[in-house]
Design an enzyme around this catalytic site. Structure first.
Site, PDB file in Angstrom:
ATOM      1  N   SER A  98       0.859  -1.189   0.000  1.00  0.00           N
ATOM      2  CA  SER A  98       0.000   0.000   0.000  1.00  0.00           C
ATOM      3  C   SER A  98       0.890   1.232   0.000  1.00  0.00           C
ATOM      4  O   SER A  98       1.543   1.520   1.001  1.00  0.00           O
ATOM      5  CB  SER A  98      -0.917   0.004   1.234  1.00  0.00           C
ATOM      6  N   LYS A 172      -7.190   0.892  -3.465  1.00  0.00           N
ATOM      7  CA  LYS A 172      -6.852   0.462  -2.102  1.00  0.00           C
ATOM      8  C   LYS A 172      -7.154   1.566  -1.091  1.00  0.00           C
ATOM      9  O   LYS A 172      -7.610   1.302   0.022  1.00  0.00           O
ATOM     10  CB  LYS A 172      -5.373   0.057  -2.023  1.00  0.00           C
ATOM     11  N   LYS A 240      -1.437   4.827   8.517  1.00  0.00           N
ATOM     12  CA  LYS A 240      -0.666   5.220   7.336  1.00  0.00           C
ATOM     13  C   LYS A 240      -1.580   5.340   6.118  1.00  0.00           C
ATOM     14  O   LYS A 240      -1.488   6.304   5.344  1.00  0.00           O
ATOM     15  CB  LYS A 240       0.435   4.195   7.055  1.00  0.00           C
TER      16      LYS A 240
END
Length: 294
Positions: A98, A172, A240
């Site tokens: 990611s 994502k 994050k």
């Protein structure tokens, strides 16, 4: 039919079962991990263990990167002893980490300069999905690159080509915002049941099969009931991702108030020292925010 050799970089919580599924599907795998012991466990399943990223990539036709963040991927792919630089032209780089959308776009550009094809292919489904080869895989890149990587990706889950380079990471970010806000709402609901005098486990059972029902309600709700926060997806990585999603939304001129609130909850959780716990541990932060009366 000869299957391509796969260099697999990053064999942690997610990467190790993903690499194992490639081995079980018959792909030759050469693995590397910064903590060598984590890669070494794959040798029992038939993997060759490399001493460096470049050694893992040398002679491979496909390179998979499953690392923690964009800078780490950049360093391993293009830095000193870089894995991508050890590949022959025509090989395929698949970044399943990611990372920011802009980082994926730049990685695709650098790969093209070296004659390599590139896919950004982050995943959803957690450690369980990685073990069961049932991951949702969101893939950005050229159609020819997706065709080249489809068989490899299908050994780990369900790949869907969503658009050009960077759009896998964008998908994502959409996923992570929805996951984060759903976990927060599940935590709020179970806390309400708990403090309101109901049996939270029975409330959880009663709502199975209704509109609330989902993998998050079933799996993470159960984790909350059991107070079992062994990390499948650590909260620090959830934070994050929400930070990355909100930063990208700001670039697009978007205000995402629910995402911003959920991000602040995960930030408080990490600041309280729970960043290594599973993101279902957010219920601990909600309990801290709502202390029981003395």
């Amino acid at each position: 039919m000869n299957l391509p050799t796969v260099a697999f970089i990053g064999t942690g919580i997610m990467g190790q079962p993903m690499a194992r599924n490639l081995l079980h599907a018959g792909f030759p795998v050469r693995a590397w991990n910064r903590s060598a012991a984590k890669a070494q466990e794959l040798s029992a399943h038939g993997a060759d263990i490399a001493s460096s990223p470049a050694q893992a990539a040398s002679g491979a036709q496909v390179l998979i990167c499953m690392l923690s963040d964009g800078p780490t991927c950049d360093a391993v792919l293009f830095g000193e002893d870089g894995a991508a630089l050890a590949l022959t032209p025509g090989s395929l780089v698949i970044v399943m980490s990611s990372i920011p959308v802009d980082t994926a776009v730049e990685q695709a550009r650098l790969c093209a300069e070296h004659g390599l094809r590139y896919l950004d292919a982050p995943v959803s489904g957690g450690e369980r999905g990685a073990r069961e080869a049932s991951l949702a895989i969101m893939v950005g890149g050229e159609a020819a690159a997706f065709e080249q990587g489809h068989e490899v990706l299908s050994a780990m889950g369900r790949p869907v080509h969503v658009g050009p380079a960077g759009t896998g990471e964008l998908a994502k970010l959409v996923n992570q915002l929805i996951v984060a806000s759903t976990i927060a709402t599940v935590a709020e609901g179970l806390l309400l049941a708990e403090r309101g005098g109901a049996d939270p486990a029975k409330v959880h059972e009663a709502l199975l099969g209704g509109f609330v029902d989902s993998p998050i309600w079933r799996q993470h709700g159960q984790r909350m009931l059991n107070n079992d926060f062994t990390p499948g997806g650590p909260a620090k990585w959830q934070l994050k991702d929400t930070r990355t999603a909100l930063a990208h939304a700001q670039q697009l001129g978007l205000s995402l108030p629910v995402g911003s609130l959920v991000d602040s909850l995960f930030a408080a959780m990490v600041e309280a020292g729970d960043g290594e716990l599973d993101h279902a541990g957010l219920i601990r932060q909600l309990r801290r925010n709502n202390p029981l009366p003395e």
